[in-house]
Design a protein around this motif. Structure first.
Motif, PDB file in Angstrom:
ATOM      1  N   VAL A   1       0.774  -1.300   0.015  1.00 53.58           N
ATOM      2  CA  VAL A   1       0.058   0.035   0.072  1.00 53.58           C
ATOM      3  C   VAL A   1       0.816   1.290   0.051  1.00 53.58           C
ATOM      4  CG1 VAL A   1      -1.787   1.411   1.056  1.00 53.58           C
ATOM      5  CG2 VAL A   1      -1.931  -1.308   1.249  1.00 53.58           C
ATOM      6  N   LYS A   2       0.802   2.030  -0.886  1.00 53.06           N
ATOM      7  CA  LYS A   2       1.497   3.372  -1.099  1.00 53.06           C
ATOM      8  C   LYS A   2       0.806   4.463  -0.582  1.00 53.06           C
ATOM      9  CE  LYS A   2       4.453   1.185  -3.218  1.00 53.06           C
ATOM     10  NZ  LYS A   2       6.101   0.547  -2.657  1.00 53.06           N
ATOM     11  N   VAL A   3       1.386   5.186   0.327  1.00 53.33           N
ATOM     12  CA  VAL A   3       0.580   6.258   0.861  1.00 53.33           C
ATOM     13  C   VAL A   3       1.639   7.776   0.642  1.00 53.33           C
ATOM     14  CG1 VAL A   3      -0.311   4.968   2.621  1.00 53.33           C
ATOM     15  CG2 VAL A   3       2.105   5.825   3.045  1.00 53.33           C
ATOM     16  N   THR A   4       0.718   8.840   0.765  1.00 49.65           N
ATOM     17  CA  THR A   4       1.394   9.990   0.406  1.00 49.65           C
ATOM     18  C   THR A   4       0.832  10.829   1.482  1.00 49.65           C
ATOM     19  OG1 THR A   4       1.541   9.922  -2.006  1.00 49.65           O
ATOM     20  CG2 THR A   4       1.494  12.156  -0.900  1.00 49.65           C
ATOM     21  N   PHE A   5       1.668  11.854   2.214  1.00 49.28           N
ATOM     22  CA  PHE A   5       1.150  12.541   3.276  1.00 49.28           C
ATOM     23  C   PHE A   5       2.101  13.793   3.387  1.00 49.28           C
ATOM     24  CE2 PHE A   5       0.921  14.088   7.666  1.00 49.28           C
ATOM     25  CZ  PHE A   5      -0.387  13.871   8.040  1.00 49.28           C
ATOM     26  N   ASN A   6       1.432  15.185   3.560  1.00 44.93           N
ATOM     27  CA  ASN A   6       2.184  16.302   3.735  1.00 44.93           C
ATOM     28  C   ASN A   6       1.214  17.396   4.566  1.00 44.93           C
ATOM     29  OD1 ASN A   6       3.835  18.372   3.382  1.00 44.93           O
ATOM     30  ND2 ASN A   6       3.650  18.725   1.286  1.00 44.93           N
ATOM     31  N   LYS A   7       1.378  17.100   5.699  1.00 48.41           N
ATOM     32  CA  LYS A   7       0.581  18.012   6.638  1.00 48.41           C
ATOM     33  C   LYS A   7       1.328  18.573   7.717  1.00 48.41           C
ATOM     34  CE  LYS A   7      -4.105  16.030   6.033  1.00 48.41           C
ATOM     35  NZ  LYS A   7      -5.272  15.328   6.549  1.00 48.41           N
ATOM     36  N   GLN A   8       1.199  19.997   7.994  1.00 49.20           N
ATOM     37  CA  GLN A   8       2.039  20.465   9.174  1.00 49.20           C
ATOM     38  C   GLN A   8       1.407  20.280  10.465  1.00 49.20           C
ATOM     39  OE1 GLN A   8       5.242  21.534   8.142  1.00 49.20           O
ATOM     40  NE2 GLN A   8       4.395  20.425   6.299  1.00 49.20           N
ATOM     41  N   LYS A   9       2.073  20.042  11.471  1.00 49.64           N
ATOM     42  CA  LYS A   9       1.698  20.123  12.905  1.00 49.64           C
ATOM     43  C   LYS A   9       0.504  19.039  13.032  1.00 49.64           C
ATOM     44  CE  LYS A   9       4.765  23.401  14.350  1.00 49.64           C
ATOM     45  NZ  LYS A   9       5.810  22.985  15.499  1.00 49.64           N
ATOM     46  N   GLN A  10       0.418  18.244  12.488  1.00 51.02           N
ATOM     47  CA  GLN A  10      -0.346  17.095  12.750  1.00 51.02           C
ATOM     48  C   GLN A  10      -0.053  16.211  14.038  1.00 51.02           C
ATOM     49  OE1 GLN A  10      -3.328  16.594  11.774  1.00 51.02           O
ATOM     50  NE2 GLN A  10      -3.568  14.617  10.539  1.00 51.02           N
ATOM     51  N   THR A  11      -1.182  15.494  14.749  1.00 52.93           N
ATOM     52  CA  THR A  11      -0.681  14.508  16.006  1.00 52.93           C
ATOM     53  C   THR A  11      -0.272  13.374  15.246  1.00 52.93           C
ATOM     54  OG1 THR A  11      -2.942  13.768  15.965  1.00 52.93           O
ATOM     55  CG2 THR A  11      -2.417  15.798  17.356  1.00 52.93           C
ATOM     56  N   TYR A  12       0.337  12.822  15.925  1.00 51.20           N
ATOM     57  CA  TYR A  12       0.626  11.114  15.455  1.00 51.20           C
ATOM     58  C   TYR A  12      -0.505  10.169  15.007  1.00 51.20           C
ATOM     59  CZ  TYR A  12       5.736  12.136  16.677  1.00 51.20           C
ATOM     60  OH  TYR A  12       6.935  12.693  16.667  1.00 51.20           O
ATOM     61  N   PHE A  13      -1.410  10.622  16.186  1.00 47.94           N
ATOM     62  CA  PHE A  13      -2.503   9.740  16.037  1.00 47.94           C
ATOM     63  C   PHE A  13      -3.245  10.072  14.804  1.00 47.94           C
ATOM     64  CE2 PHE A  13      -6.960   8.350  16.862  1.00 47.94           C
ATOM     65  CZ  PHE A  13      -6.897   7.126  17.319  1.00 47.94           C
ATOM     66  N   GLY A  14      -3.560  11.431  14.607  1.00 47.78           N
ATOM     67  CA  GLY A  14      -4.278  11.776  13.328  1.00 47.78           C
ATOM     68  C   GLY A  14      -3.488  11.334  11.841  1.00 47.78           C
ATOM     69  N   THR A  15      -1.990  11.453  12.028  1.00 45.86           N
ATOM     70  CA  THR A  15      -1.345  11.103  10.990  1.00 45.86           C
ATOM     71  C   THR A  15      -1.825   9.566  10.414  1.00 45.86           C
ATOM     72  OG1 THR A  15       0.265  12.534  11.477  1.00 45.86           O
ATOM     73  CG2 THR A  15       0.875  10.760  10.010  1.00 45.86           C
ATOM     74  N   VAL A  16      -1.516   8.620  11.712  1.00 45.82           N
ATOM     75  CA  VAL A  16      -1.741   7.203  11.498  1.00 45.82           C
ATOM     76  C   VAL A  16      -3.105   6.999  10.844  1.00 45.82           C
ATOM     77  CG1 VAL A  16      -1.797   4.880  12.583  1.00 45.82           C
ATOM     78  CG2 VAL A  16      -0.167   6.593  13.274  1.00 45.82           C
ATOM     79  N   ASP A  17      -4.122   7.728  11.329  1.00 42.63           N
ATOM     80  CA  ASP A  17      -5.561   7.534  10.798  1.00 42.63           C
ATOM     81  C   ASP A  17      -5.451   7.992   9.386  1.00 42.63           C
ATOM     82  OD1 ASP A  17      -8.053   6.875  11.354  1.00 42.63           O
ATOM     83  OD2 ASP A  17      -8.681   8.781  11.342  1.00 42.63           O
ATOM     84  N   ASP A  18      -4.921   9.244   9.080  1.00 44.83           N
ATOM     85  CA  ASP A  18      -4.859   9.698   7.593  1.00 44.83           C
ATOM     86  C   ASP A  18      -4.014   8.493   6.679  1.00 44.83           C
ATOM     87  OD1 ASP A  18      -6.319  11.831   8.104  1.00 44.83           O
ATOM     88  OD2 ASP A  18      -4.540  13.161   8.223  1.00 44.83           O
ATOM     89  N   LEU A  19      -2.984   7.997   7.114  1.00 40.12           N
ATOM     90  CA  LEU A  19      -2.298   7.067   6.303  1.00 40.12           C
ATOM     91  C   LEU A  19      -3.226   5.852   6.185  1.00 40.12           C
ATOM     92  CD1 LEU A  19       1.032   7.328   8.010  1.00 40.12           C
ATOM     93  CD2 LEU A  19       0.454   8.234   5.870  1.00 40.12           C
ATOM     94  N   LEU A  20      -3.856   5.590   7.085  1.00 34.78           N
ATOM     95  CA  LEU A  20      -4.732   4.019   7.088  1.00 34.78           C
ATOM     96  C   LEU A  20      -5.840   4.346   6.087  1.00 34.78           C
ATOM     97  CD1 LEU A  20      -4.722   2.637  10.781  1.00 34.78           C
ATOM     98  CD2 LEU A  20      -3.346   2.146   9.102  1.00 34.78           C
ATOM     99  N   SER A  21      -6.289   5.637   6.109  1.00 35.14           N
ATOM    100  CA  SER A  21      -7.390   5.793   4.961  1.00 35.14           C
ATOM    101  C   SER A  21      -7.047   5.787   3.681  1.00 35.14           C
ATOM    102  CB  SER A  21      -8.016   7.387   5.408  1.00 35.14           C
ATOM    103  OG  SER A  21      -7.233   8.173   4.780  1.00 35.14           O
ATOM    104  N   GLN A  22      -5.886   5.629   3.370  1.00 36.16           N
ATOM    105  CA  GLN A  22      -5.446   5.575   2.032  1.00 36.16           C
ATOM    106  C   GLN A  22      -5.260   4.018   1.296  1.00 36.16           C
ATOM    107  OE1 GLN A  22      -2.085   7.869   0.944  1.00 36.16           O
ATOM    108  NE2 GLN A  22      -2.384   9.116   2.907  1.00 36.16           N
ATOM    109  N   ALA A  23      -5.620   3.147   2.361  1.00 34.08           N
ATOM    110  CA  ALA A  23      -5.559   1.650   2.152  1.00 34.08           C
ATOM    111  C   ALA A  23      -6.965   1.606   1.398  1.00 34.08           C
ATOM    112  CB  ALA A  23      -5.304   1.013   3.245  1.00 34.08           C
ATOM    113  N   ARG A  24      -7.033   0.354   0.622  1.00 35.01           N
ATOM    114  CA  ARG A  24      -8.573  -0.082   0.127  1.00 35.01           C
ATOM    115  C   ARG A  24      -8.626  -1.436   0.358  1.00 35.01           C
ATOM    116  NH1 ARG A  24      -8.998   4.347   0.802  1.00 35.01           N
ATOM    117  NH2 ARG A  24      -9.696   6.124  -0.734  1.00 35.01           N
TER     118      ARG A  24
END
Length: 348
Positions: free
Chosen positions: A300-323
């Motif tokens: 699963v390839k993920v892309t992320f570029n957000k500033q001042k994001q919590t680790y928890f929120g970042t993990v959740d965003d990354l997981l949302s990119q899976a199908r």
């Protein structure tokens, strides 16, 4: 059958059932059963007296008592516990005991109740049963037993070898039947490092990919124990961690620190591993649900570029990119150590 003696005084009716003194005692408990009459039909007395003489109590008597209520009490005498049980026989001929109501056809159920009282005492026998048929006190005791910290490495170790090590530190018996041992004898290994988590959570996690679960129980008159069984034969099982009673930020404050994170089509497995290393909060994966959905985190390839994001929120965003989308839960083990549980959003 034990001898039954009838005596009908002018004021109180009394039926005494004498049990021979040779009756063996279990766990140093003596069961005294007194049944109060509440206007029961006279032809029921003889039938009930004969039935109660053979239900396993040490002493039985039937007396009058219109205002009596079912109850139990315990006392000590010469090193033995005496459990006094009060029952009520109503006008319909039904017997009410602290453990339920009974008819003349329920001698087996009454005998079972008496056996449990003798083996476990009144408090355990009559307490409300919750998960796994255990009382609240027994569940707390079990959780404390399973809160011991695992202090050895698990990653890439054979599941069977890890279970053997867990069994050596468990303070509760672990039953493993031959069919389960055959599954544990395979070459499957543990993909995550679970060192530092509690033995209950680690056990539940490592056996899950083999289609096995841990089921607690407490046989009558015995101590708590665990059995490893096929998940298809278990109505309930010990879970991989629990919801925290605290807020997420108090459960794992390091997950809610903010940072800058940039990725461009990186493997999801690498991204999660980096965050796990940074926060020190373990990540456990539901490999069963991944296999059902054909998900491989490394693919699963993920892309992320957000500033001042919590680790928890970042993990959740990354997981949302899976199908299909992956689900994130913050859980704690039996010792209240936090970890992240990652699974598919579909049926577990």
């Amino acid at each position: 059958m034990n001898r039954v003696y009838f005596c009908v005084p002018p004021i109180a009716m009394l039926v005494a059932v004498l049990v021979p003194p040779a009756r063996a005692q279990t766990a140093d408990r003596i069961i005294e059963l007194e049944v109060k009459l509440a206007g029961a039909a006279s032809d029921d007395h003889q039938q009930w007296a004969e039935l109660l003489a053979d239900v396993g109590a040490d002493r039985v008597r039937i007396t009058s008592g219109d205002n009596a209520k079912p109850s139990t009490s315990e006392s000590e005498y010469q090193g033995q516990t005496i459990i006094s049980v009060i029952g009520v026989l109503d006008r319909s001929g039904k017997l009410f005991l602290p453990g339920g109501s009974f008819s003349l056809q329920d001698s087996g159920r009454i005998r079972e109740l008496i056996g449990k009282l003798r083996a476990d005492g009144a408090q355990v026998t009559l307490s409300q049963k919750l998960a796994f048929g255990l009382t609240a006190e027994q569940l707390v005791e079990l959780s404390e037993m399973l809160a011991l910290e695992v202090e050895f490495e698990t990653k890439e170790q054979r599941i069977g070898a890890v279970v053997t090590k867990l069994q050596s530190i468990l303070v509760i018996p672990l039953n493993i039947d031959p069919a389960v041992r055959a599954k544990l004898a395979g070459s499957d290994s543990v993909p995550e490092e679970l060192n530092g988590l509690s033995v209950g959570t680690v056990l539940a996690a490592v056996i899950r990919p083999l289609g096995l679960v841990a089921v607690p129980s407490r046989p009558v008159g015995k101590s708590l124990e665990l059995s490893l069984v096929d998940t298809r034969s278990a109505q309930a099982h010990w879970p991989v961690g629990w919801p925290s009673e605290l807020s997420p930020a108090k459960t794992a404050p390091q997950l809610f620190e903010r940072f800058n994170f940039e990725l461009n089509r990186a493997p999801l497995s690498d991204a999660l591993r980096a965050i796990e290393k940074k926060t020190g909060v373990p990540m456990l994966f539901d490999h069963n649900s991944f296999a059902r959905e054909g998900i491989e985190l490394a693919q699963v390839k993920v892309t992320f570029n957000k500033q001042k994001q919590t680790y928890f929120g970042t993990v959740d965003d990354l997981l949302s990119q899976a199908r299909p989308r992956l689900k994130l839960e913050l859980r704690v083990d039996e010792a209240q150590h936090p970890f992240l549980w990652i699974s598919t959003a579909k049926r577990q």
